[in-house]
Enzyme design. Structure first.
Site, mmCIF file in Angstrom:
data_model
loop_
_atom_site.group_PDB
_atom_site.id
_atom_site.type_symbol
_atom_site.label_atom_id
_atom_site.label_comp_id
_atom_site.label_asym_id
_atom_site.label_seq_id
_atom_site.Cartn_x
_atom_site.Cartn_y
_atom_site.Cartn_z
ATOM 1 N N HIS A 173 -0.640 -2.103 -6.754
ATOM 2 C CA HIS A 173 -1.950 -1.487 -6.909
ATOM 3 C C HIS A 173 -1.959 -0.553 -8.121
ATOM 4 O O HIS A 173 -1.472 0.578 -8.035
ATOM 5 C CB HIS A 173 -2.301 -0.677 -5.649
ATOM 6 C CG HIS A 173 -2.594 -1.516 -4.459
ATOM 7 N ND1 HIS A 173 -3.869 -1.907 -4.125
ATOM 8 C CD2 HIS A 173 -1.775 -2.052 -3.523
ATOM 9 C CE1 HIS A 173 -3.830 -2.639 -3.020
ATOM 10 N NE2 HIS A 173 -2.571 -2.753 -2.647
ATOM 11 N N GLU A 182 -4.440 1.035 -9.292
ATOM 12 C CA GLU A 182 -5.300 2.190 -9.002
ATOM 13 C C GLU A 182 -4.590 3.255 -8.187
ATOM 14 O O GLU A 182 -5.101 4.383 -8.058
ATOM 15 C CB GLU A 182 -6.579 1.727 -8.285
ATOM 16 C CG GLU A 182 -6.435 1.394 -6.814
ATOM 17 C CD GLU A 182 -5.830 0.026 -6.521
ATOM 18 O OE1 GLU A 182 -5.774 -0.366 -5.342
ATOM 19 O OE2 GLU A 182 -5.416 -0.660 -7.485
ATOM 20 N N CYS A 192 -3.496 -7.262 -5.587
ATOM 21 C CA CYS A 192 -2.993 -7.475 -4.224
ATOM 22 C C CYS A 192 -3.594 -8.758 -3.634
ATOM 23 O O CYS A 192 -3.298 -9.840 -4.113
ATOM 24 C CB CYS A 192 -3.247 -6.238 -3.367
ATOM 25 S SG CYS A 192 -2.266 -6.191 -1.831
#
Length: 214
Positions: free
Chosen positions: A195, A197, A85
């Site tokens: 993202h 994660e 990001c």
């Protein structure tokens, strides 16, 4: 995080999505340590730069914590790096979000804001671009994409996106009012606007792929 000597560094500039990234690494059985200064990079093998917040705040923190030169040296040496990001955006020179604030300028290009004209077919698209969207993988032979389904869904939260001058860097795109550079790859330097994660099994596989490349 693991108590054993960690070879994976997660850059902490005060606003990154650290907990989610570190939790994802822990889920993969990988120890990590936070990087808050240049000296924290010593002994590391790979760096992850997670980003949440504004481009200007991120770049200013890099300078305040004396990380600009060590990060630039790491990137120029083509050592394994994963930007996420804002940690992707800061690889470029400038952003519409914070005019006048200089990024790392490792890649040529700038970070643009999603702008949809009220009378266009994209007028109904919201900014920020938030939620799940598909990526179109441009270089499926890259190690990062191995073991993934075709055109997987990933998770986004952003209002800005990089426009690399060298379009050959783009390893995946996503369509949101038109295609944008969802991911780039240059040697051992990887970065994604989405993202991993927060992208469930797809994201965990991406992180594992990055960590397993020698």
């Amino acid at each position: 995080m693991s108590d054993s000597p960690a070879k994976i560094g997660v850059i902490d500039y005060g606003a990154g999505n650290l907990r989610s990234v570190c939790n994802a690494l822990t889920h993969l059985g990988i120890g990590s340590r936070l990087v808050r200064s240049g000296s924290d990079i010593d002994g590391l093998e790979k760096l992850i730069f997670p980003g949440v917040g504004a481009f200007g705040d991120c770049a200013a923190a890099v300078d305040r914590q004396d990380l600009r030169s060590p990060l630039t040296d790491w990137l120029q040496a083509d050592r394994p790096f994963f930007g996420i990001c804002v940690g992707y955006q800061v690889l470029f020179s400038e952003s519409d979000e914070t005019p006048g604030q200089r990024g790392l300028s490792f890649f040529e290009g700038s970070v643009k804001k999603f702008c949809f004209a009220k009378d266009s077919e994209n007028a109904g698209l919201k900014v920020p671009h938030m939620g799940w969207n598909q990526i179109e993988i441009k270089n499926p032979e890259l190690a990062l994409w191995q073991g993934l389904p075709a055109n997987p869904h990933v998770y986004y939260v952003h209002s800005y996106y990089p426009e690399p001058v060298d379009t050959s860097l783009i390893s995946a795109t996503t369509d949101y009012g038109g295609p944008f550079a969802a991911a780039i790859q240059s040697g051992n330097i990887t970065a994604t606007q989405f993202h991993p994660e927060r992208s469930q099994s797809v994201g965990l596989r991406l992180l594992r792929n990055f960590l397993e490349v020698e």
